[in-house]
Design a protein around this motif. Structure first.
Motif, PDB file in Angstrom:
ATOM      1  N   LEU A  16      29.881  34.080  41.149  1.00 37.15           N
ATOM      2  CA  LEU A  16      29.991  34.332  39.716  1.00 37.15           C
ATOM      3  C   LEU A  16      29.981  35.830  39.461  1.00 37.15           C
ATOM      4  O   LEU A  16      29.111  36.541  39.969  1.00 37.15           O
ATOM      5  CB  LEU A  16      28.812  33.697  38.971  1.00 37.15           C
ATOM      6  N   PHE A  17      30.943  36.296  38.654  1.00 38.47           N
ATOM      7  CA  PHE A  17      30.976  37.692  38.232  1.00 38.47           C
ATOM      8  C   PHE A  17      30.849  37.697  36.716  1.00 38.47           C
ATOM      9  O   PHE A  17      31.636  37.071  36.016  1.00 38.47           O
ATOM     10  CB  PHE A  17      32.281  38.383  38.643  1.00 38.47           C
ATOM     11  N   ALA A  18      29.849  38.412  36.204  1.00 33.80           N
ATOM     12  CA  ALA A  18      29.628  38.502  34.761  1.00 33.80           C
ATOM     13  C   ALA A  18      29.382  39.963  34.409  1.00 33.80           C
ATOM     14  O   ALA A  18      28.402  40.560  34.841  1.00 33.80           O
ATOM     15  CB  ALA A  18      28.433  37.648  34.341  1.00 33.80           C
ATOM     16  N   LEU A  52      34.465  33.739  36.347  1.00 33.06           N
ATOM     17  CA  LEU A  52      34.553  35.030  35.670  1.00 33.06           C
ATOM     18  C   LEU A  52      34.089  34.953  34.223  1.00 33.06           C
ATOM     19  O   LEU A  52      34.538  34.090  33.467  1.00 33.06           O
ATOM     20  CB  LEU A  52      36.005  35.522  35.675  1.00 33.06           C
ATOM     21  N   THR A  53      33.204  35.865  33.844  1.00 28.03           N
ATOM     22  CA  THR A  53      32.799  36.076  32.461  1.00 28.03           C
ATOM     23  C   THR A  53      32.809  37.586  32.263  1.00 28.03           C
ATOM     24  O   THR A  53      31.974  38.292  32.823  1.00 28.03           O
ATOM     25  CB  THR A  53      31.389  35.527  32.186  1.00 28.03           C
ATOM     26  N   SER A  54      33.788  38.093  31.502  1.00 26.72           N
ATOM     27  CA  SER A  54      33.929  39.541  31.392  1.00 26.72           C
ATOM     28  C   SER A  54      34.697  39.930  30.137  1.00 26.72           C
ATOM     29  O   SER A  54      35.673  39.290  29.778  1.00 26.72           O
ATOM     30  CB  SER A  54      34.667  40.088  32.623  1.00 26.72           C
ATOM     31  N   GLU A  55      34.251  41.017  29.520  1.00 24.36           N
ATOM     32  CA  GLU A  55      34.959  41.577  28.368  1.00 24.36           C
ATOM     33  C   GLU A  55      36.109  42.476  28.797  1.00 24.36           C
ATOM     34  O   GLU A  55      36.880  42.922  27.971  1.00 24.36           O
ATOM     35  CB  GLU A  55      33.987  42.377  27.501  1.00 24.36           C
ATOM     36  N   GLY A  56      36.195  42.798  30.078  1.00 22.47           N
ATOM     37  CA  GLY A  56      37.288  43.636  30.560  1.00 22.47           C
ATOM     38  C   GLY A  56      36.795  44.711  31.491  1.00 22.47           C
ATOM     39  O   GLY A  56      36.015  44.466  32.395  1.00 22.47           O
ATOM     40  N   GLY A  57      37.272  45.927  31.273  1.00 18.88           N
ATOM     41  CA  GLY A  57      36.891  47.041  32.130  1.00 18.88           C
ATOM     42  C   GLY A  57      38.099  47.664  32.783  1.00 18.88           C
ATOM     43  O   GLY A  57      39.171  47.750  32.187  1.00 18.88           O
ATOM     44  N   THR A  89      40.085  30.475  40.604  1.00 17.00           N
ATOM     45  CA  THR A  89      39.327  31.159  39.556  1.00 17.00           C
ATOM     46  C   THR A  89      39.040  30.210  38.406  1.00 17.00           C
ATOM     47  O   THR A  89      39.784  29.265  38.151  1.00 17.00           O
ATOM     48  CB  THR A  89      40.080  32.394  39.009  1.00 17.00           C
ATOM     49  N   LEU A  90      37.941  30.505  37.723  1.00 20.35           N
ATOM     50  CA  LEU A  90      37.519  29.716  36.585  1.00 20.35           C
ATOM     51  C   LEU A  90      36.915  30.660  35.552  1.00 20.35           C
ATOM     52  O   LEU A  90      35.991  31.408  35.870  1.00 20.35           O
ATOM     53  CB  LEU A  90      36.481  28.682  37.027  1.00 20.35           C
ATOM     54  N   ALA A  91      37.474  30.664  34.344  1.00 22.63           N
ATOM     55  CA  ALA A  91      36.948  31.499  33.262  1.00 22.63           C
ATOM     56  C   ALA A  91      35.839  30.736  32.547  1.00 22.63           C
ATOM     57  O   ALA A  91      35.930  29.532  32.339  1.00 22.63           O
ATOM     58  CB  ALA A  91      38.052  31.862  32.279  1.00 22.63           C
ATOM     59  N   SER A  92      34.812  31.490  32.164  1.00 20.90           N
ATOM     60  CA  SER A  92      33.669  30.890  31.483  1.00 20.90           C
ATOM     61  C   SER A  92      33.203  31.830  30.390  1.00 20.90           C
ATOM     62  O   SER A  92      33.070  33.030  30.625  1.00 20.90           O
ATOM     63  CB  SER A  92      32.539  30.650  32.494  1.00 20.90           C
ATOM     64  N   GLY A  93      32.965  31.313  29.211  1.00 22.88           N
ATOM     65  CA  GLY A  93      32.469  32.145  28.109  1.00 22.88           C
ATOM     66  C   GLY A  93      33.558  33.010  27.516  1.00 22.88           C
ATOM     67  O   GLY A  93      34.248  32.617  26.597  1.00 22.88           O
ATOM     68  N   LEU A  94      33.734  34.205  28.070  1.00 23.10           N
ATOM     69  CA  LEU A  94      34.761  35.144  27.612  1.00 23.10           C
ATOM     70  C   LEU A  94      35.421  35.769  28.824  1.00 23.10           C
ATOM     71  O   LEU A  94      34.740  36.229  29.741  1.00 23.10           O
ATOM     72  CB  LEU A  94      34.137  36.246  26.748  1.00 23.10           C
ATOM     73  N   CYS A 132      39.783  41.260  32.704  1.00 21.35           N
ATOM     74  CA  CYS A 132      39.366  40.003  33.323  1.00 21.35           C
ATOM     75  C   CYS A 132      40.556  39.073  33.555  1.00 21.35           C
ATOM     76  O   CYS A 132      40.596  38.345  34.544  1.00 21.35           O
ATOM     77  CB  CYS A 132      38.316  39.310  32.457  1.00 21.35           C
ATOM     78  N   THR A 133      41.532  39.102  32.654  1.00 23.06           N
ATOM     79  CA  THR A 133      42.685  38.211  32.813  1.00 23.06           C
ATOM     80  C   THR A 133      43.481  38.539  34.075  1.00 23.06           C
ATOM     81  O   THR A 133      44.137  37.663  34.628  1.00 23.06           O
ATOM     82  CB  THR A 133      43.604  38.242  31.576  1.00 23.06           C
ATOM     83  N   PHE A 134      43.411  39.785  34.545  1.00 22.37           N
ATOM     84  CA  PHE A 134      44.100  40.148  35.778  1.00 22.37           C
ATOM     85  C   PHE A 134      43.437  39.466  36.980  1.00 22.37           C
ATOM     86  O   PHE A 134      44.118  38.970  37.868  1.00 22.37           O
ATOM     87  CB  PHE A 134      44.101  41.668  35.983  1.00 22.37           C
ATOM     88  N   ALA A 135      42.127  39.450  37.003  1.00 16.73           N
ATOM     89  CA  ALA A 135      41.420  38.754  38.084  1.00 16.73           C
ATOM     90  C   ALA A 135      41.653  37.243  37.962  1.00 16.73           C
ATOM     91  O   ALA A 135      41.935  36.573  38.954  1.00 16.73           O
ATOM     92  CB  ALA A 135      39.932  39.078  38.048  1.00 16.73           C
ATOM     93  N   LEU A 136      41.555  36.721  36.751  1.00 20.59           N
ATOM     94  CA  LEU A 136      41.774  35.290  36.517  1.00 20.59           C
ATOM     95  C   LEU A 136      43.147  34.869  37.015  1.00 20.59           C
ATOM     96  O   LEU A 136      43.290  33.852  37.701  1.00 20.59           O
ATOM     97  CB  LEU A 136      41.627  34.969  35.022  1.00 20.59           C
TER      98      LEU A 136
END
Length: 188
Positions: free
Chosen positions: A47-49, A74-79, A98-103, A108-112
């Motif tokens: 898990l990466f948050a 993945l839970t991330s606002e970006g970066g 990959t699995l997105a969770s929360g936001l 983050c969409t690049f990793a997703l």
């Protein structure tokens, strides 16, 4: 929409207590952004948050190699897009889901998108926007190179909105665009 029972996650026990310790090396992953958990069937999930910052790409890749996790949540606002892209390329070339969770927004969409199979929990928010240069300036040529990089990346992985105005995709839109394959309900 596919319904699955919520997994029971437990913190991964220290390596020396696990019979396969000789096969895998390195410490159990656990810090402020990155953690690993083992499901009831013995599968390790990573898990990466948090925001993708400097060196996060290498940290995530190292953790995936150490744990052998077949799935990155993945839970991330970006970066930093470069860090998320690095992760995405690794995921794709190593058959990781990959699995997105929360936001999961911006970088983050690049990793997703790098996951060989991509999903999102029901209620997850996925956000995309037009790219912006960190310096706030940059030439037209800089912007063109940046966009060419993004296009190459998303073409290899699978509307413009200003970077200060996040475009929130519905999960149906994310499926339609091919960003994720399915949504997962945590209800039984």
């Amino acid at each position: 929409m596919r319904e699955v029972a919520p997994p029971t996650l437990q913190a991964t026990p220290p390596r020396q207590q696990r019979p396969q310790a000789a096969v895998r090396s390195g410490p159990v992953v656990s810090d402020d952004k990155l953690s690993s958990f083992e499901t009831d069937d013995g599968t390790t999930l990573l898990l990466f948050a948090g925001e993708f910052g400097p060196d996060d790409g290498q940290r995530i890749i190292g953790a995936l190699r150490t744990t052998g996790a077949p799935l990155l949540v993945l839970t991330s606002e970006g970066g930093l897009v470069s860090e998320a892209q690095m992760v995405g390329y690794f995921l794709r070339s190593n058959n990781v889901k990959t699995l997105a969770s929360g936001l999961c927004a911006s970088a983050c969409t690049f990793a997703l998108a790098g996951g060989v199979e991509r999903g999102a929990f029901e209620g997850t928010r996925i956000g995309v926007h037009r790219a912006s240069l960190l310096s706030g300036g940059g030439s037209l040529d800089d912007g063109q190179q940046l966009m060419a990089n993004f296009l190459r990346y998303f073409r290899s992985m699978a509307g413009s909105v200003a970077s200060e105005r996040m475009r929130r995709l519905t999960l149906d839109e994310a499926v339609e665009l091919g960003l994720i394959h399915e949504t997962i309900s945590m209800n039984e």
